[in-house]
Design a protein around this motif. Structure first.
Motif, PDB file in Angstrom:
ATOM      1  N   ASP A   1       2.748  -6.015  -9.605  1.00  0.00           N
ATOM      2  CA  ASP A   1       2.835  -7.159  -8.548  1.00  0.00           C
ATOM      3  C   ASP A   1       2.210  -6.795  -7.233  1.00  0.00           C
ATOM      4  OD1 ASP A   1       4.282  -8.518 -10.458  1.00  0.00           O
ATOM      5  OD2 ASP A   1       6.365  -8.276  -9.747  1.00  0.00           O
ATOM      6  N   ALA A   2       2.818  -5.576  -6.733  1.00  0.00           N
ATOM      7  CA  ALA A   2       2.157  -5.332  -5.428  1.00  0.00           C
ATOM      8  C   ALA A   2       0.564  -5.205  -5.535  1.00  0.00           C
ATOM      9  CB  ALA A   2       2.836  -3.958  -5.026  1.00  0.00           C
ATOM     10  N   ALA A   3       0.003  -4.669  -6.499  1.00  0.00           N
ATOM     11  CA  ALA A   3      -1.430  -4.781  -6.546  1.00  0.00           C
ATOM     12  C   ALA A   3      -1.915  -6.212  -6.613  1.00  0.00           C
ATOM     13  CB  ALA A   3      -1.860  -4.040  -7.811  1.00  0.00           C
ATOM     14  N   ARG A   4      -1.364  -7.048  -7.383  1.00  0.00           N
ATOM     15  CA  ARG A   4      -1.763  -8.546  -7.471  1.00  0.00           C
ATOM     16  C   ARG A   4      -1.703  -8.916  -6.013  1.00  0.00           C
ATOM     17  NH1 ARG A   4       1.157  -9.753 -13.017  1.00  0.00           N
ATOM     18  NH2 ARG A   4      -0.527  -9.215 -14.364  1.00  0.00           N
ATOM     19  N   HIS A   5      -0.656  -8.751  -5.280  1.00  0.00           N
ATOM     20  CA  HIS A   5      -0.543  -9.236  -4.040  1.00  0.00           C
ATOM     21  C   HIS A   5      -1.643  -8.884  -2.901  1.00  0.00           C
ATOM     22  CE1 HIS A   5       1.493 -10.960  -0.410  1.00  0.00           C
ATOM     23  NE2 HIS A   5       1.381  -9.682   0.153  1.00  0.00           N
TER      24      HIS A   5
ATOM     25  N   CYS B   1       1.092  -1.271  -0.198  1.00  0.00           N
ATOM     26  CA  CYS B   1       0.243   0.116   0.040  1.00  0.00           C
ATOM     27  C   CYS B   1       0.882   1.224  -0.102  1.00  0.00           C
ATOM     28  CB  CYS B   1      -1.039   0.046   1.242  1.00  0.00           C
ATOM     29  SG  CYS B   1      -2.304  -1.071   1.152  1.00  0.00           S
ATOM     30  N   LEU B   2       1.996   1.234   0.852  1.00  0.00           N
ATOM     31  CA  LEU B   2       2.774   2.523   0.829  1.00  0.00           C
ATOM     32  C   LEU B   2       3.598   2.476  -0.721  1.00  0.00           C
ATOM     33  CD1 LEU B   2       4.620   1.834   4.079  1.00  0.00           C
ATOM     34  CD2 LEU B   2       3.425   3.776   3.536  1.00  0.00           C
ATOM     35  N   LEU B   3       3.925   1.547  -1.202  1.00  0.00           N
ATOM     36  CA  LEU B   3       4.526   1.486  -2.526  1.00  0.00           C
ATOM     37  C   LEU B   3       3.382   2.204  -3.683  1.00  0.00           C
ATOM     38  CD1 LEU B   3       6.626   0.837  -4.693  1.00  0.00           C
ATOM     39  CD2 LEU B   3       5.278  -1.329  -5.187  1.00  0.00           C
ATOM     40  N   LEU B   4       2.091   1.931  -3.460  1.00  0.00           N
ATOM     41  CA  LEU B   4       1.176   2.038  -4.444  1.00  0.00           C
ATOM     42  C   LEU B   4       0.564   3.459  -4.075  1.00  0.00           C
ATOM     43  CD1 LEU B   4      -0.632  -1.170  -5.096  1.00  0.00           C
ATOM     44  CD2 LEU B   4       0.801   0.158  -6.784  1.00  0.00           C
TER      45      LEU B   4
ATOM     46  N   VAL C   1      -0.398  10.494 -11.068  1.00  0.00           N
ATOM     47  CA  VAL C   1      -1.139  10.660 -12.415  1.00  0.00           C
ATOM     48  C   VAL C   1      -2.036  11.717 -12.667  1.00  0.00           C
ATOM     49  CG1 VAL C   1      -2.868   9.500 -13.873  1.00  0.00           C
ATOM     50  CG2 VAL C   1      -0.905   7.967 -12.915  1.00  0.00           C
ATOM     51  N   LEU C   2      -2.693  11.897 -11.506  1.00  0.00           N
ATOM     52  CA  LEU C   2      -3.673  13.233 -11.411  1.00  0.00           C
ATOM     53  C   LEU C   2      -3.090  14.676 -11.262  1.00  0.00           C
ATOM     54  CD1 LEU C   2      -6.569  11.570  -9.147  1.00  0.00           C
ATOM     55  CD2 LEU C   2      -6.533  11.719 -11.616  1.00  0.00           C
ATOM     56  N   TYR C   3      -1.967  14.767 -10.547  1.00  0.00           N
ATOM     57  CA  TYR C   3      -1.384  15.964 -10.434  1.00  0.00           C
ATOM     58  C   TYR C   3       0.142  15.852 -10.941  1.00  0.00           C
ATOM     59  CZ  TYR C   3      -5.408  16.393  -7.408  1.00  0.00           C
ATOM     60  OH  TYR C   3      -6.455  16.150  -7.096  1.00  0.00           O
ATOM     61  N   PRO C   4       0.356  15.633 -12.283  1.00  0.00           N
ATOM     62  CA  PRO C   4       1.932  15.518 -12.543  1.00  0.00           C
ATOM     63  C   PRO C   4       2.591  16.550 -12.528  1.00  0.00           C
ATOM     64  CG  PRO C   4       0.345  15.758 -14.590  1.00  0.00           C
ATOM     65  CD  PRO C   4      -0.419  15.830 -13.337  1.00  0.00           C
ATOM     66  N   GLU C   5       3.999  16.148 -11.966  1.00  0.00           N
ATOM     67  CA  GLU C   5       5.138  17.063 -11.755  1.00  0.00           C
ATOM     68  C   GLU C   5       5.736  16.937 -13.004  1.00  0.00           C
ATOM     69  OE1 GLU C   5       5.972  18.796  -8.970  1.00  0.00           O
ATOM     70  OE2 GLU C   5       3.967  18.474  -8.223  1.00  0.00           O
ATOM     71  N   PRO C   6       6.609  17.688 -13.011  1.00  0.00           N
ATOM     72  CA  PRO C   6       7.680  17.615 -14.397  1.00  0.00           C
ATOM     73  C   PRO C   6       8.581  16.474 -14.302  1.00  0.00           C
ATOM     74  CG  PRO C   6       8.215  19.633 -13.156  1.00  0.00           C
ATOM     75  CD  PRO C   6       7.079  18.886 -12.411  1.00  0.00           C
ATOM     76  N   GLU C   7       8.377  15.348 -13.621  1.00  0.00           N
ATOM     77  CA  GLU C   7       9.289  14.257 -13.521  1.00  0.00           C
ATOM     78  C   GLU C   7       8.956  13.305 -14.549  1.00  0.00           C
ATOM     79  OE1 GLU C   7       9.412  12.839  -9.372  1.00  0.00           O
ATOM     80  OE2 GLU C   7       9.421  14.694  -8.794  1.00  0.00           O
ATOM     81  N   PRO C   8       9.751  12.395 -14.811  1.00  0.00           N
ATOM     82  CA  PRO C   8       9.144  11.132 -15.921  1.00  0.00           C
ATOM     83  C   PRO C   8       8.284  10.239 -15.292  1.00  0.00           C
ATOM     84  CG  PRO C   8      11.488  11.104 -15.120  1.00  0.00           C
ATOM     85  CD  PRO C   8      11.270  12.346 -14.489  1.00  0.00           C
ATOM     86  N   GLU C   9       7.574   9.771 -16.023  1.00  0.00           N
ATOM     87  CA  GLU C   9       6.369   8.716 -15.744  1.00  0.00           C
ATOM     88  C   GLU C   9       7.432   7.729 -15.203  1.00  0.00           C
ATOM     89  OE1 GLU C   9       3.654   8.025 -18.576  1.00  0.00           O
ATOM     90  OE2 GLU C   9       3.207  10.184 -19.196  1.00  0.00           O
ATOM     91  N   PRO C  10       6.770   6.803 -14.610  1.00  0.00           N
ATOM     92  CA  PRO C  10       7.172   5.500 -13.951  1.00  0.00           C
ATOM     93  C   PRO C  10       7.477   4.620 -15.315  1.00  0.00           C
ATOM     94  CG  PRO C  10       5.097   5.956 -12.770  1.00  0.00           C
ATOM     95  CD  PRO C  10       5.191   6.903 -13.982  1.00  0.00           C
TER      96      PRO C  10
ATOM     97  N   GLY D   1       6.680   0.045 -13.119  1.00  0.00           N
ATOM     98  CA  GLY D   1       5.388  -0.517 -13.289  1.00  0.00           C
ATOM     99  C   GLY D   1       5.156  -1.758 -13.052  1.00  0.00           C
ATOM    100  N   ARG D   2       5.817  -2.610 -13.197  1.00  0.00           N
ATOM    101  CA  ARG D   2       5.945  -4.152 -12.981  1.00  0.00           C
ATOM    102  C   ARG D   2       5.821  -4.183 -11.712  1.00  0.00           C
ATOM    103  NH1 ARG D   2       6.272  -7.444 -17.344  1.00  0.00           N
ATOM    104  NH2 ARG D   2       7.125  -6.547 -19.221  1.00  0.00           N
ATOM    105  N   THR D   3       6.646  -3.771 -10.928  1.00  0.00           N
ATOM    106  CA  THR D   3       6.704  -3.762  -9.202  1.00  0.00           C
ATOM    107  C   THR D   3       5.514  -3.379  -8.825  1.00  0.00           C
ATOM    108  OG1 THR D   3       9.055  -3.218  -9.285  1.00  0.00           O
ATOM    109  CG2 THR D   3       7.870  -2.790  -7.411  1.00  0.00           C
TER     110      THR D   3
END
Length: 104
Positions: free
Chosen positions: A78-82, A49-52, A59-68, A73-75
């Motif tokens: 995997d967390a969501a599946r768990h 939950c901390l990771l996600l 996504v809703l409030y994008p910063e000028p940082e690169p997307e994941p 994304g795979r990590t």
């Protein structure tokens, strides 16, 4: 973002299965704390939950940082599946739930 949403919906489903109206929040830690008050074993899901938890903000409030990237994304997936699998094990079987359409 979708991985976070899957985890959020799973936690809210557990609240609903306990007869509790899920809060209208996107904070997975707040939802987890609510669920853990009724089922302490779900606290094992805290790291996922901390990771996600940051993804709806990204996504809703994008910063000028690169997307994941793909690895991140795979990590997240995997967390969501768990989380989803752990919550699914704690939900009562469908046959044990009341169905308003059938009255059962």
């Amino acid at each position: 973002f979708h991985a976070q949403q899957a985890a959020e919906k799973a936690l809210k489903a557990l609240e609903a299965a306990h007869g509790v109206q899920p809060p209208k929040v996107h904070d997975l830690i707040a939802l987890l704390d609510e669920c853990a008050a009724r089922d302490p074993l779900v606290d094992d899901l805290r790291s996922g939950c901390l990771l996600l938890n940051a993804y709806p903000v990204i996504v809703l409030y994008p910063e000028p940082e690169p997307e994941p990237g793909e690895s991140e994304g795979r990590t997240a997936v995997d967390a969501a599946r768990h989380i989803y699998a752990a919550i699914l094990q704690r939900l009562p079987p469908l046959s044990a739930q009341r169905h308003p359409q059938t009255g059962g």
